[in-house]
Design a protein around this motif. Structure first.
Motif, PDB file in Angstrom:
ATOM      1  N   ASP A 249       0.835  -1.192   0.000  1.00 20.86           N
ATOM      2  CA  ASP A 249       0.000   0.000   0.000  1.00 20.86           C
ATOM      3  C   ASP A 249       0.877   1.252   0.000  1.00 20.86           C
ATOM      4  O   ASP A 249       1.945   1.272   0.621  1.00 20.86           O
ATOM      5  CB  ASP A 249      -0.901  -0.008   1.238  1.00 20.86           C
ATOM      6  CG  ASP A 249      -1.993   1.028   1.165  1.00 20.86           C
ATOM      7  OD1 ASP A 249      -1.710   2.198   1.492  1.00 20.86           O
ATOM      8  OD2 ASP A 249      -3.121   0.685   0.778  1.00 20.86           O
ATOM      9  N   PHE A 250       0.423   2.294  -0.683  1.00 21.78           N
ATOM     10  CA  PHE A 250       1.209   3.537  -0.710  1.00 21.78           C
ATOM     11  C   PHE A 250       1.392   4.128   0.677  1.00 21.78           C
ATOM     12  O   PHE A 250       2.303   4.929   0.915  1.00 21.78           O
ATOM     13  CB  PHE A 250       0.563   4.566  -1.646  1.00 21.78           C
ATOM     14  CG  PHE A 250      -0.847   4.959  -1.281  1.00 21.78           C
ATOM     15  CD1 PHE A 250      -1.102   5.813  -0.220  1.00 21.78           C
ATOM     16  CD2 PHE A 250      -1.923   4.476  -2.015  1.00 21.78           C
ATOM     17  CE1 PHE A 250      -2.394   6.179   0.117  1.00 21.78           C
ATOM     18  CE2 PHE A 250      -3.225   4.838  -1.688  1.00 21.78           C
ATOM     19  CZ  PHE A 250      -3.462   5.689  -0.615  1.00 21.78           C
ATOM     20  N   GLY A 253       4.752   4.290   2.733  1.00 20.98           N
ATOM     21  CA  GLY A 253       5.774   5.325   2.604  1.00 20.98           C
ATOM     22  C   GLY A 253       6.061   5.982   3.935  1.00 20.98           C
ATOM     23  O   GLY A 253       5.159   6.187   4.759  1.00 20.98           O
ATOM     24  N   THR A 256       5.475  11.434   3.203  1.00 20.19           N
ATOM     25  CA  THR A 256       4.488  11.732   2.160  1.00 20.19           C
ATOM     26  C   THR A 256       4.073  13.198   2.178  1.00 20.19           C
ATOM     27  O   THR A 256       3.053  13.556   1.591  1.00 20.19           O
ATOM     28  CB  THR A 256       3.240  10.846   2.334  1.00 20.19           C
ATOM     29  OG1 THR A 256       2.641  11.126   3.612  1.00 20.19           O
ATOM     30  CG2 THR A 256       3.594   9.366   2.250  1.00 20.19           C
ATOM     31  N   HIS A 279      -5.200   6.859  -4.229  1.00 21.80           N
ATOM     32  CA  HIS A 279      -3.792   7.110  -4.513  1.00 21.80           C
ATOM     33  C   HIS A 279      -3.331   8.389  -3.826  1.00 21.80           C
ATOM     34  O   HIS A 279      -4.147   9.168  -3.316  1.00 21.80           O
ATOM     35  CB  HIS A 279      -3.562   7.228  -6.026  1.00 21.80           C
ATOM     36  CG  HIS A 279      -4.323   8.356  -6.664  1.00 21.80           C
ATOM     37  ND1 HIS A 279      -5.627   8.228  -7.088  1.00 21.80           N
ATOM     38  CD2 HIS A 279      -3.967   9.643  -6.949  1.00 21.80           C
ATOM     39  CE1 HIS A 279      -6.043   9.376  -7.606  1.00 21.80           C
ATOM     40  NE2 HIS A 279      -5.057  10.253  -7.535  1.00 21.80           N
ATOM     41  N   TYR A 289       8.162  11.912  -1.877  1.00 26.67           N
ATOM     42  CA  TYR A 289       7.632  10.643  -1.376  1.00 26.67           C
ATOM     43  C   TYR A 289       8.811   9.711  -1.136  1.00 26.67           C
ATOM     44  O   TYR A 289       9.623   9.470  -2.037  1.00 26.67           O
ATOM     45  CB  TYR A 289       6.674  10.023  -2.392  1.00 26.67           C
ATOM     46  CG  TYR A 289       6.056   8.716  -1.943  1.00 26.67           C
ATOM     47  CD1 TYR A 289       5.028   8.699  -1.005  1.00 26.67           C
ATOM     48  CD2 TYR A 289       6.495   7.502  -2.460  1.00 26.67           C
ATOM     49  CE1 TYR A 289       4.454   7.505  -0.596  1.00 26.67           C
ATOM     50  CE2 TYR A 289       5.926   6.300  -2.059  1.00 26.67           C
ATOM     51  CZ  TYR A 289       4.904   6.313  -1.122  1.00 26.67           C
ATOM     52  OH  TYR A 289       4.336   5.124  -0.714  1.00 26.67           O
ATOM     53  N   LEU A 300       7.284   1.388  -8.395  1.00 25.06           N
ATOM     54  CA  LEU A 300       6.010   2.010  -8.067  1.00 25.06           C
ATOM     55  C   LEU A 300       4.996   1.685  -9.153  1.00 25.06           C
ATOM     56  O   LEU A 300       5.346   1.593 -10.338  1.00 25.06           O
ATOM     57  CB  LEU A 300       6.146   3.531  -7.956  1.00 25.06           C
ATOM     58  CG  LEU A 300       6.892   4.095  -6.749  1.00 25.06           C
ATOM     59  CD1 LEU A 300       7.083   5.600  -6.910  1.00 25.06           C
ATOM     60  CD2 LEU A 300       6.162   3.780  -5.443  1.00 25.06           C
ATOM     61  N   ILE A 371       0.523   8.131  -7.076  1.00 25.96           N
ATOM     62  CA  ILE A 371       1.155   6.892  -6.625  1.00 25.96           C
ATOM     63  C   ILE A 371       0.086   5.964  -6.057  1.00 25.96           C
ATOM     64  O   ILE A 371      -0.619   6.315  -5.107  1.00 25.96           O
ATOM     65  CB  ILE A 371       2.227   7.178  -5.555  1.00 25.96           C
ATOM     66  CG1 ILE A 371       3.343   8.049  -6.149  1.00 25.96           C
ATOM     67  CG2 ILE A 371       2.800   5.876  -4.995  1.00 25.96           C
ATOM     68  CD1 ILE A 371       4.352   8.538  -5.123  1.00 25.96           C
ATOM     69  N   LYS A 373       0.721   2.135  -5.704  1.00 25.91           N
ATOM     70  CA  LYS A 373       1.295   0.993  -4.996  1.00 25.91           C
ATOM     71  C   LYS A 373       2.815   1.082  -4.978  1.00 25.91           C
ATOM     72  O   LYS A 373       3.438   1.652  -5.879  1.00 25.91           O
ATOM     73  CB  LYS A 373       0.905  -0.330  -5.680  1.00 25.91           C
ATOM     74  CG  LYS A 373      -0.588  -0.631  -5.728  1.00 25.91           C
ATOM     75  CD  LYS A 373      -1.105  -1.129  -4.398  1.00 25.91           C
ATOM     76  CE  LYS A 373      -2.563  -1.564  -4.517  1.00 25.91           C
ATOM     77  NZ  LYS A 373      -3.085  -2.080  -3.226  1.00 25.91           N
ATOM     78  N   ILE A 374       3.407   0.484  -3.952  1.00 28.29           N
ATOM     79  CA  ILE A 374       4.848   0.250  -3.894  1.00 28.29           C
ATOM     80  C   ILE A 374       5.102  -1.185  -4.345  1.00 28.29           C
ATOM     81  O   ILE A 374       4.351  -2.100  -3.994  1.00 28.29           O
ATOM     82  CB  ILE A 374       5.379   0.439  -2.460  1.00 28.29           C
ATOM     83  CG1 ILE A 374       5.211   1.893  -2.007  1.00 28.29           C
ATOM     84  CG2 ILE A 374       6.836   0.000  -2.347  1.00 28.29           C
ATOM     85  CD1 ILE A 374       5.500   2.091  -0.525  1.00 28.29           C
TER      86      ILE A 374
END
Length: 377
Positions: A249-250, A253, A256, A279, A289, A300, A371, A373-374
């Motif tokens: 999940d973003f 991070g 941010t 996102h 980020y 990403l 953004i 997803k990682i």
């Protein structure tokens, strides 16, 4: 099963066969079949992806042939995506659902000209599945496109066959059958796939028929079965494959600031994505980020669209490198686009920083970054 050949193509190569699902069927146990691939697997071109695509028709065939069996089917097709993203989304889109008895994998049209990257993706799918779900049968499928319709081994199919042969996996070559029939004058491919890629209902039915011919025999005839220990100890073709690929999940991070949480509205054009669009968004030059992962690679999954700009990244304090992913599809709609950062020689801690440059492609309407997803491996 015999291997049917034409012009250096093998239509079907049985190898180890499908012993796992065959045993489940014999036991009258519930069966789960997953379909991992691109837009053709998702059902693009069919009048109704859930009823007339090759995937849906294959599910119907299995349900009708084994009418007293309980089946579950997973549609893990995502348009415009390669085996690289396939390996990273395997857990979220397939394996998290529990026991998988049969996994079809279809990326021969979407994978590009980088042999090593294609092997990393396809091998990553196989090795991750074998590690997490060792009883799953895996079958590679090769669909038709201009690059796959030739009298010699088309590049992407040949690369995928390297992986299939190495892991003793069966493969069914739809493209070779299409080539054979068009060469014999029995069909025109563009009548069945007007854009040369996505089959219409007749084309999907043709694919389903090809696969049904294989399954008619494979689900009753024993193949060559390796023991579990032999399969676990097969060495990788590419040591930097994506066996440990995953989507994060973003929110993972660690920095941010300057980004805001957004989601596309129903009015926003969206293609190649039927999942949630939550996102992080920014168009601020002050925003950075930052995320950390442990592994050999990171990336990403971005939501690119009409107002996306050029961004830049730094890995473990390296100089920033700019990336422009804007292409001819971006002005039309938002869609997920994958960006992978440089592979590392060894697994370890990676810190990635991403920021916009304030510049854009001449066809873009803005400089924003979204953004979703990682990616970690």
């Amino acid at each position: 099963m015999t291997n049917e050949k034409h012009c250096n193509h093998s239509f079907v190569i049985s190898r180890r066969g499908l012993p796992g699902i065959r045993a489940r069927l014999a036991e009258k146990a519930p069966v789960t079949v997953a379909f991992l691939g691109g837009s053709i697997t998702e059902g693009a071109g069919a009048s109704d992806a859930d009823t007339s695509s090759w995937r849906a028709l294959t599910g119907r065939y299995l349900q009708e042939r084994f009418a007293d069996q309980e089946f579950h089917f997973i549609n893990a097709g995502v348009g415009g995506t390669t085996s690289t993203l396939g390996a990273h989304r395997l857990q979220e889109h397939v394996l998290r659902h529990g026991r998988i008895d049969l996994l079809f994998v279809e990326f021969s049209v979407n994978d590009g000209s980088d042999r090593e990257e294609s092997i990393r993706g396809m091998e990553g799918i196989v090795r991750q599945c074998r590690r997490v779900s060792p009883d799953t049968d895996i079958c590679f499928l090769y669909t038709a496109a201009e690059k796959n319709l030739s009298g010699s081994h088309p590049f992407n199919i040949a690369v995928h066959e390297e992986v299939a042969a190495h892991y003793h996996l069966p493969s069914v070559n739809f493209a070779a059958r299409v080539y054979e029939q068009t060469r014999a004058g029995r069909m025109e491919w563009t009548d069945l796939a007007p854009d040369g890629y996505h089959p219409n209902d007749d084309g999907h039915a043709l694919y389903a028929g090809f696969l049904r011919e294989y399954l008619d025999i494979a689900l009753v005839v024993e193949g060559t079965v390796l023991n579990a220990e032999e399969e676990r100890t097969i060495s990788p073709l590419e040591v930097k494959n994506y066996e440990y690929g995953s989507l994060l999940d973003f929110r993972a991070g660690i920095h941010t600031e300057g980004f805001e949480l957004r989601e596309l509205s129903p009015e926003d054009p969206l293609m190649n994505w039927r999942f949630g669009t939550e996102h992080l968004y920014t168009d601020s030059l002050e925003a950075v980020y930052t995320f950390n992962v442990t592994g050999q690679s990171a990336g990403l999954l971005l939501l690119y669209g009409p107002d996306s700009g050029i961004f830049e990244y730094s890995v473990n304090g390296s100089s920033f490198t700019s990336v422009n992913l804007f292409d001819e599809w971006c002005p039309m709609a938002h869609r997920p686009i994958l960006t992978m950062f440089p592979l590392q020689e060894q697994r370890g801690e990676l810190q990635v920083k991403v920021r916009i440059t304030g510049t854009k492609d001449e066809a873009s309407k803005g400089t924003s970054l979204r953004i979703m997803k990682i990616l970690s491996n």
